[in-house]
Motif scaffolding. Structure first.
Motif, PDB file in Angstrom:
ATOM      1  N   UNK A   1     -26.456 -15.300 -17.312  1.00  0.00           N
ATOM      2  CA  UNK A   1     -25.740 -16.452 -16.759  1.00  0.00           C
ATOM      3  C   UNK A   1     -26.693 -17.372 -16.005  1.00  0.00           C
ATOM      4  N   UNK A   2     -26.316 -18.629 -15.890  1.00  0.00           N
ATOM      5  CA  UNK A   2     -27.140 -19.613 -15.177  1.00  0.00           C
ATOM      6  C   UNK A   2     -26.279 -20.348 -14.166  1.00  0.00           C
ATOM      7  N   UNK A   3     -26.675 -20.256 -12.902  1.00  0.00           N
ATOM      8  CA  UNK A   3     -26.013 -21.000 -11.836  1.00  0.00           C
ATOM      9  C   UNK A   3     -27.023 -21.907 -11.163  1.00  0.00           C
ATOM     10  N   UNK A   4     -27.714 -21.347 -10.153  1.00  0.00           N
ATOM     11  CA  UNK A   4     -28.773 -22.119  -9.499  1.00  0.00           C
ATOM     12  C   UNK A   4     -30.077 -22.062 -10.287  1.00  0.00           C
ATOM     13  N   UNK A   5     -30.072 -21.283 -11.364  1.00  0.00           N
ATOM     14  CA  UNK A   5     -31.132 -21.226 -12.380  1.00  0.00           C
ATOM     15  C   UNK A   5     -32.400 -20.497 -11.943  1.00  0.00           C
ATOM     16  N   UNK A   6     -32.349 -19.832 -10.797  1.00  0.00           N
ATOM     17  CA  UNK A   6     -33.509 -19.068 -10.372  1.00  0.00           C
ATOM     18  C   UNK A   6     -33.766 -17.846 -11.235  1.00  0.00           C
ATOM     19  N   UNK A   7     -32.709 -17.204 -11.712  1.00  0.00           N
ATOM     20  CA  UNK A   7     -32.878 -15.953 -12.444  1.00  0.00           C
ATOM     21  C   UNK A   7     -33.524 -16.159 -13.811  1.00  0.00           C
ATOM     22  N   UNK A   8     -33.071 -17.155 -14.562  1.00  0.00           N
ATOM     23  CA  UNK A   8     -33.680 -17.401 -15.867  1.00  0.00           C
ATOM     24  C   UNK A   8     -35.149 -17.802 -15.689  1.00  0.00           C
ATOM     25  N   UNK A   9     -35.429 -18.538 -14.629  1.00  0.00           N
ATOM     26  CA  UNK A   9     -36.801 -18.921 -14.310  1.00  0.00           C
ATOM     27  C   UNK A   9     -37.642 -17.684 -13.992  1.00  0.00           C
ATOM     28  N   UNK A  10     -37.081 -16.781 -13.185  1.00  0.00           N
ATOM     29  CA  UNK A  10     -37.809 -15.592 -12.753  1.00  0.00           C
ATOM     30  C   UNK A  10     -38.044 -14.616 -13.897  1.00  0.00           C
TER      31      UNK A  10
END
Length: 351
Positions: A186-195
């Motif tokens: 999932x993508x919200x503030x998009x930190x996880x996909x970036x990390x």
């Protein structure tokens, strides 16, 4: 070897000095669960795995980044941290601040945070203000307050947060013995996909893996700024964890998508709830609605035959379902009542 948390496990791959003491709740080492029944249900012929981040100490992936961010803050002498939150960040920040003996200040959008997450932050002793605005406005205020009062921000605009979160990619590769072909999340503030992309690239560049996955991110259709290509002023979705209209890691998410040859799409709230139930009934995993956005996205992509066979696929489930139980109780039927005798119960059960 006894598990000591993500900092001690992956310290050589983290930007922390050897003298930085880990503030840890023994986060990480979460299950990578094979999901053959879910794969069959969504029409996938490859191998599907679920990275169950709800098994972290406060019930979400945020703990990975928080241990690194707060350990660094403590090493720098910080006495207090601050964050804006749709829920999981506040719970994690408050817990790790308590572990470090720090004060925690939290701004949340009023009436837009799940009770399970708010109760955690309250119990851990955070000082919480519910603003009459959305998450994006809260984060702007946090940035201003932090500068004025020398507080450490522990949102994902803090680079140490992302370095901690990238450890989930390391764990996946270590468990599989390779990188997956596709990674859905999932993508919200998009930190996880970036990390995650940062972690996969680091392992690849170090020669630990021979490739990297295509990153497949999914937003809720009512809060899909990356899909629309512009900020959403009033984002709306029942998946509160990804109800964000202007992601802080926007550029990082687009880079992860473009460099990996992946995509960022969106799914409806109805698709999210259906995926949440499918996940629970097929694999016995209770994940919060935001997590189910990844499964709904997988189901949508599988329906278009975009994934070649065979493929190894991972879905990140970012938080435990008990974080947001109201999403379930609002749509699930009440238990059927029966007198306290066996014949009545058997009749109701249709046995």
């Amino acid at each position: 070897m006894k598990w000591q948390g993500v900092i001690e496990k992956f310290r050589p791959h983290l930007p922390l000095g050897s003298d930085v003491k880990a503030v840890t709740l023994l986060e990480g080492d979460t299950p990578l669960l094979p999901a053959p029944r879910l794969a069959q249900a969504v029409g996938l012929s490859g191998d599907l795995y679920l990275k169950v981040e709800g098994a972290n100490p406060t019930g979400s992936f945020k703990d990975r980044g928080m241990t690194v961010a707060i350990s660094q803050a403590a090493a720098e002498g910080s006495r207090a941290i601050i964050c804006a939150s749709t829920g999981n960040t506040s719970a994690s920040a408050a817990a790790y601040a308590a572990q470090a003996g720090m004060e925690a200040y939290v701004l949340i959008p009023k009436g837009k945070i799940a009770l399970g997450k708010l109760s955690q932050a309250l119990l851990h002793g955070a000082r919480i203000v519910a603003i009459e605005g959305n998450f994006d406005q809260a984060l702007e205020m946090v940035s201003a307050i932090a500068q004025q009062h020398a507080l450490t921000i522990v949102n994902s605009i803090n680079p140490y947060r992302l370095h901690g979160q990238k450890t989930a990619a390391f764990e996946i590769c270590d468990t599989l013995g390779r990188a997956p072909d596709y990674h859905f999340l999932p993508v919200g503030n998009a930190g996880n996909i970036t990390a995650y992309w940062m972690g996969y690239c680091l392992y690849h560049e170090a020669g630990i893996t021979s490739g990297t996955p295509r990153m497949m991110g999914f937003q809720a259709s009512g809060a899909a700024p990356l899909v629309q290509g512009r900020p959403v002023r009033n984002p709306e979705t029942l998946a509160t964890a990804i109800r964000i209209g202007n992601p802080a890691s926007w550029n990082g998410a687009e880079a992860a998508r473009d460099e990996s040859g992946g995509m960022i799409g969106c799914v409806t709230d109805e698709e999210i709830l259906a995926a949440q139930r499918l996940l629970a009934t097929s694999e016995g995993v209770f994940a919060e609605p935001a997590s189910a956005a990844a499964v709904a996205g997988l189901q949508k992509v599988c329906g278009t035959d975009q994934i070649p066979v065979p493929s190894v696929i991972v879905c990140t489930l970012t938080g435990h379902g008990l974080k947001d139980p109201s999403a379930i109780t609002d749509v699930c039927p009440e238990p059927v009542s029966a007198p306290a005798n066996i014949d009545a119960v058997r009749k109701v059960l249709k046995l």
